[in-house]
Design a protein around this motif. Sequence first.
Motif, PDB file in Angstrom:
ATOM      1  N   UNK A   1     -29.030   8.956  34.388  1.00 28.99           N
ATOM      2  CA  UNK A   1     -28.964   8.538  32.987  1.00 28.99           C
ATOM      3  C   UNK A   1     -30.059   9.170  32.134  1.00 28.99           C
ATOM      4  N   UNK A   2     -30.933   9.976  32.751  1.00 27.92           N
ATOM      5  CA  UNK A   2     -32.037  10.588  31.996  1.00 27.92           C
ATOM      6  C   UNK A   2     -31.518  11.512  30.903  1.00 27.92           C
ATOM      7  N   UNK A   3     -30.386  12.143  31.157  1.00 30.17           N
ATOM      8  CA  UNK A   3     -29.786  13.044  30.171  1.00 30.17           C
ATOM      9  C   UNK A   3     -28.468  12.432  29.703  1.00 30.17           C
ATOM     10  N   UNK A   4     -28.317  12.131  28.409  1.00 27.83           N
ATOM     11  CA  UNK A   4     -27.074  11.532  27.936  1.00 27.83           C
ATOM     12  C   UNK A   4     -25.899  12.488  28.095  1.00 27.83           C
ATOM     13  N   UNK A   5     -24.677  11.951  28.221  1.00 24.27           N
ATOM     14  CA  UNK A   5     -23.507  12.800  28.484  1.00 24.27           C
ATOM     15  C   UNK A   5     -23.335  13.933  27.487  1.00 24.27           C
ATOM     16  N   UNK A   6     -23.635  13.678  26.221  1.00 23.61           N
ATOM     17  CA  UNK A   6     -23.404  14.712  25.207  1.00 23.61           C
ATOM     18  C   UNK A   6     -24.367  15.891  25.339  1.00 23.61           C
ATOM     19  N   UNK A   7     -25.437  15.728  26.139  1.00 27.61           N
ATOM     20  CA  UNK A   7     -26.377  16.825  26.338  1.00 27.61           C
ATOM     21  C   UNK A   7     -26.308  17.411  27.745  1.00 27.61           C
ATOM     22  N   UNK A   8     -25.392  16.925  28.564  1.00 24.81           N
ATOM     23  CA  UNK A   8     -25.366  17.337  29.971  1.00 24.81           C
ATOM     24  C   UNK A   8     -25.050  18.816  30.145  1.00 24.81           C
ATOM     25  N   UNK A   9     -24.414  19.442  29.159  1.00 25.73           N
ATOM     26  CA  UNK A   9     -24.129  20.867  29.255  1.00 25.73           C
ATOM     27  C   UNK A   9     -25.341  21.713  28.892  1.00 25.73           C
ATOM     28  N   UNK A  10     -26.371  21.070  28.326  1.00 22.12           N
ATOM     29  CA  UNK A  10     -27.502  21.822  27.787  1.00 22.12           C
ATOM     30  C   UNK A  10     -28.845  21.469  28.427  1.00 22.12           C
ATOM     31  N   UNK A  11     -28.912  20.383  29.193  1.00 25.42           N
ATOM     32  CA  UNK A  11     -30.149  20.008  29.882  1.00 25.42           C
ATOM     33  C   UNK A  11     -29.815  19.765  31.348  1.00 25.42           C
ATOM     34  N   UNK A  12     -30.467  20.488  32.230  1.00 29.32           N
ATOM     35  CA  UNK A  12     -30.254  20.287  33.662  1.00 29.32           C
ATOM     36  C   UNK A  12     -31.590  20.019  34.337  1.00 29.32           C
TER      37      UNK A  12
END
Length: 506
Positions: A65-76
């Motif tokens: 949950x550290x990275x919200x779904x809407x940013x999962x393509x941009x933060x790994x």
Amino acid sequence: MEANAASSAAAAGDLRRRLHVVVFPWLAFGHLIPFLELAKRMAARGHAAVTFLSTPRNVSRLGAAAVPPELSAYVRLVSLPLPRVDGLPEGAESTTDVPHEKVGLLKAAFDGLAAPFAAFLADACSAGADDEAAGFGRKPDWIVVDFAHYWVPHIADEHKIPCAIFLSFSASLLAFHHQKSRAANAADDKHTRTEAEHLMAPAPATTSNTLPSDLAYRRHEAKFIAAAFEPNASGVSDVDRMRQLRQRCAVVFYRSCPEAEGPPCRLLADVTGGRFLPTGLLAPSPAATANDGGGDRDEAATDLMRWLDAQPERSVVYVALGTEAPLTADNVRELARGLELSGQRFLWALRAPPAAARDELFPEGFEERIAGRGVVRVGWVPQPRVLAHAAVGAFLTHCGWGSTVESLQFGHPLVMLPFVADQGIVAQAMAAKGIGPEVERNYDDASFRGEDVAAAVRRVMVEEEGKVFVRKAKELQEALSDKARQDHYIDEIVEFMRSYKFTGGA
């Protein structure tokens, strides 16, 4: 089908416009969290695809949950294996896992990440050799490191990648040390800067020095800071790590802004020629923290929120001294005495000293006497959710900069009980802004009395002076609530990244 193709093309174009930035924090949650927030802000602003590096256990603890779904393509989040070091406890991967005296061993293990980091970077550069590559397939454009990573720029130079330092410290701390260092260099008196007495003296006044005139470390704080000039178990001092990084990194980003600290930010801008840039406070939004799913999964934390729901508005003092303050059993007992003597409602997130039994920590009968108006929770507490709650009226804090930032966004006055590191400087800077008092104490040995804790709490919660503290805290909250302005700081640091021309090192 055409719509899907258009959408995919737009997404690909968006990725090509983004930088690929690698962020790599030190192994402490007071550093991991702001680095992750910086990553999310750069991604959310459309500026970057961000690779966040840490060790396996830290990545796991940050959670999916550290990275919200809407940013999962941009933060790994990417893990690097932490080497074993003799004497370091099994599974220790952050400062929360070790006592203070073993942090040097953690730094030694951290330095062993140089090889896996070099392998990661070589792979990333090989995979992204094509200039037209997008997102994480693109060669990293920048590496953003913490204070400890003196070995990263040498590796980055091999791939012609510039480095930046991100310091999750207050501007007051950075400006104080910058001025002290300049004065020592001007006087050709470098040896004095390693002595406690040097750190206990305010920075000399200059036309650009707008720090509070008496800002300086107290003796117990100065002794702690002076130790950073000496090599630890890693063989390298913290100060030498920073010195080498400053020589080789293009810019320093720091977690603050003029709205929060004002003069120290202006001083850093004036005397460094733009080599220090603020990121803004990087505080999570109140809406996000109020619905932190972590608390919902923890039955005990949910019980805490129910208890707060039953308390009158602004009637509770939230008490938390961070995860690394060197608390002794005596400190805990005096704090307990003070909270009881204050007569105020409180919620205390207590990290007990190692090997201390609960019934040895508190005065006899303490928990029975405070039942109903006080709650002591040993273990994890959802701090942002607590601070967001309407029942909380003040925050008794160690003044770690992360906790201070979290409090500022909710407009709470502070009762300040700093211990080590930057905490004393932060406390003095916040006191100068009028948002709360420090607890009186013995500055030689850091001891304090319950009576002084009670007096400071009552100044904020009961006495007429408390209204002034509340007003000042609310004024600061209002100044920091301009989201567009906070976003602008992110835009400015990325603009620096885009315009910087790599020339083989800073």
